[in-house]
Design a protein around this motif. Structure first.
Motif, PDB file in Angstrom:
ATOM      1  N   LEU A   1       0.829  -1.205   0.000  1.00  0.00           N
ATOM      2  CA  LEU A   1       0.000   0.000   0.000  1.00  0.00           C
ATOM      3  C   LEU A   1       0.867   1.260   0.000  1.00  0.00           C
ATOM      4  O   LEU A   1       0.617   2.195  -0.764  1.00  0.00           O
ATOM      5  CB  LEU A   1      -0.923   0.023   1.223  1.00  0.00           C
ATOM      6  N   LEU A   2       1.879   1.301   0.839  1.00  0.00           N
ATOM      7  CA  LEU A   2       2.762   2.459   0.930  1.00  0.00           C
ATOM      8  C   LEU A   2       3.957   2.287   0.004  1.00  0.00           C
ATOM      9  O   LEU A   2       4.394   1.165  -0.256  1.00  0.00           O
ATOM     10  CB  LEU A   2       3.262   2.645   2.373  1.00  0.00           C
ATOM     11  N   PRO A   3       4.507   3.370  -0.496  1.00  0.00           N
ATOM     12  CA  PRO A   3       5.714   3.276  -1.326  1.00  0.00           C
ATOM     13  C   PRO A   3       6.839   2.574  -0.566  1.00  0.00           C
ATOM     14  O   PRO A   3       6.948   2.705   0.668  1.00  0.00           O
ATOM     15  CB  PRO A   3       6.068   4.737  -1.604  1.00  0.00           C
ATOM     16  N   ALA A   4       7.681   1.860  -1.271  1.00  0.00           N
ATOM     17  CA  ALA A   4       8.736   1.061  -0.643  1.00  0.00           C
ATOM     18  C   ALA A   4       9.727   1.914   0.148  1.00  0.00           C
ATOM     19  O   ALA A   4      10.317   1.432   1.123  1.00  0.00           O
ATOM     20  CB  ALA A   4       9.478   0.257  -1.710  1.00  0.00           C
ATOM     21  N   HIS A   5       9.901   3.175  -0.230  1.00  0.00           N
ATOM     22  CA  HIS A   5      10.891   4.011   0.452  1.00  0.00           C
ATOM     23  C   HIS A   5      10.328   4.695   1.698  1.00  0.00           C
ATOM     24  O   HIS A   5      11.056   5.371   2.417  1.00  0.00           O
ATOM     25  CB  HIS A   5      11.458   5.061  -0.507  1.00  0.00           C
ATOM     26  N   TYR A   6       9.027   4.528   1.968  1.00  0.00           N
ATOM     27  CA  TYR A   6       8.449   5.114   3.178  1.00  0.00           C
ATOM     28  C   TYR A   6       8.886   4.302   4.398  1.00  0.00           C
ATOM     29  O   TYR A   6       8.966   3.065   4.336  1.00  0.00           O
ATOM     30  CB  TYR A   6       6.929   5.106   3.106  1.00  0.00           C
ATOM     31  N   PRO A   7       9.109   4.957   5.536  1.00  0.00           N
ATOM     32  CA  PRO A   7       9.449   4.217   6.762  1.00  0.00           C
ATOM     33  C   PRO A   7       8.222   3.499   7.316  1.00  0.00           C
ATOM     34  O   PRO A   7       7.089   3.738   6.873  1.00  0.00           O
ATOM     35  CB  PRO A   7       9.914   5.322   7.715  1.00  0.00           C
ATOM     36  N   ASP A   8       8.434   2.616   8.283  1.00  0.00           N
ATOM     37  CA  ASP A   8       7.328   1.911   8.919  1.00  0.00           C
ATOM     38  C   ASP A   8       6.369   2.898   9.581  1.00  0.00           C
ATOM     39  O   ASP A   8       6.801   3.835  10.262  1.00  0.00           O
ATOM     40  CB  ASP A   8       7.840   0.929   9.969  1.00  0.00           C
TER      41      ASP A   8
END
Length: 407
Positions: A140-147
């Motif tokens: 759902l979130l872009p891969a480069h976003y943090p947890d």
């Protein structure tokens, strides 16, 4: 009325909208709503005539250029006071008086309901406050976003950027997407072409994005729709009779107040545009609810008494994280689904939530023990621009109910 449906494909970043023709919205000259007297109904209990008179005065004189109607409920159980009043017209074309039991669009008050569902799921261990969006909804979130943690979604500290799904108020495209139906996942991902606003958990930024992600999480861990879970876990549990999520319907069922937005004509005159019909999928789990003041009164009473969210998780609604606000650096004010505010330095602390949609400006506030509460819905003609300053209609209602803010 014709509606545009968008099943939006998101390529990691932005949602693609399909722009089709929309039916013209009827307009009314502001002068057409001017009437010599307001329609007001009041219910109160002696001997608190002063409070009742102040509340009635706060909503008297409608419709006017700033608002077409108002519905208010107030109670103070320690003083044995219950008051309800309504003023103005539910429809300025027919001059139908407001009775006080009409439905309206609750706007972001929806977030309190969504938080209640999510916190029930936390209690049942179907969701973990420290569990991440990446764990529950991979991709759902872009891969480069943090947890990003579930608890951070609830208290607005996720740092996720929101998408721009509508025009800016008072601009030529202010009603862009009025009859557009958003796919829920695409709605969430609409702003993901932007960087994170801040490291999750370090600041608080009030926005819709976190609660729309919570809507997706609710559906994922229950296997049912958000609307079904909201109905069974909150609406039915609290005994609400006139509250529902509209889904893809752009109208309001049953008796309701019409919403209006005041817009300037080229010649300087002002017209009212009826905003009642609007596809609410652009807000979904963060703002699509339809309700009444009576139902909000029941909801607040049941919620604060621990009959909706178990006491252990209810404490999270009254817990504000010790972080600064993203916009101004001041201390955070939101817990999970509720905001904390204190009108005077040594006065009582209230917890509540406001919400607005075009034509609808609403809010509730209550002491944590639930003994004192104020519920209001004002059909403001500038609902996205009006604030709660003392001279505004909402400001006067708040002052009459729970006190005037100090300097």
């Amino acid at each position: 009325m014709r509606r545009n449906r968008i099943a939006v494909l998101v390529a990691t970043a932005t949602a693609t909208a399909i722009a089709l023709g929309a039916t013209a919205v009827p307009a009314i000259a502001v002068s057409a709503i001017t009437v010599p007297s307001s329609h007001t109904s009041v219910r109160t209990s002696a001997p608190h005539a002063g409070k009742a008179a102040a509340l009635q005065k706060a909503i008297d004189g409608l419709p006017d250029s700033a608002a077409t109607a108002a519905q208010v409920r107030y109670k103070d159980m320690d003083k044995g006071l219950r008051w309800s009043g309504a003023s103005g017209e539910s429809d300025v074309r027919t001059h139908t008086p407001v009775k006080g039991d009409e439905r309206f669009r609750a706007g972001s008050i929806t977030k309190t309901f969504t938080a209640a569902v999510a916190l029930q799921l936390v209690h049942e261990k179907k969701l973990d406050l420290d569990g991440t969006v990446q764990h529950y909804l991979p991709g759902l979130l872009p891969a480069h976003y943090p947890d990003v943690k579930v608890g951070q979604l609830l208290n607005y500290t996720s740092g996720l950027p929101g998408g721009d799904t509508r025009g800016t108020p008072k601009t030529p495209d202010w009603d862009k997407g009025r009859y557009t139906t958003w796919d829920h996942r695409a709605l969430v991902q609409a702003g993901f072409g932007k960087p994170m606003e801040f490291t999750p958990g370090t600041q608080q930024h009030y926005s819709n994005i976190g609660y729309n992600v919570l809507g997706l999480l609710i559906e994922k861990v229950t296997g049912r729709t958000y609307e079904q879970e909201l109905r069974d876990r909150v609406i039915n549990r609290a005994g609400l009779k006139d509250t529902y999520s509209p889904g893809t319907s752009f109208g309001i069922k049953g008796r309701h107040t019409h919403g209006y937005e005041a817009l300037k004509n080229a010649d300087g005159t002002t017209r009212l545009v009826d905003t009642t019909e609007w596809d609410q999928s652009e807000t979904w789990a963060s703002g699509d609810l339809i309700t009444t003041t009576a139902d909000l009164d029941r909801f607040v009473s049941a919620l604060f008494a621990g009959r909706v969210v178990p006491q252990q998780e209810l404490k999270l609604m009254f817990t504000v994280p010790r972080v600064p606000q993203y916009e101004n650096g001041k201390p955070a004010v939101y817990g999970s689904g509720l905001a904390r505010f204190q009108l005077t330095k040594d006065g009582p602390v209230y917890w509540g939530k406001t919400g607005s949609r075009y034509g609808y400006l609403n809010g509730f506030a209550a002491t944590q023990d639930g003994k004192e509460s104020l519920i209001y819905s004002v059909n403001s003609t500038d609902a996205k621009g009006e604030d709660a300053s003392p001279d505004s209609r909402v400001g006067r209602i708040i002052a009459a109910g729970v006190g005037t803010p100090s300097a």
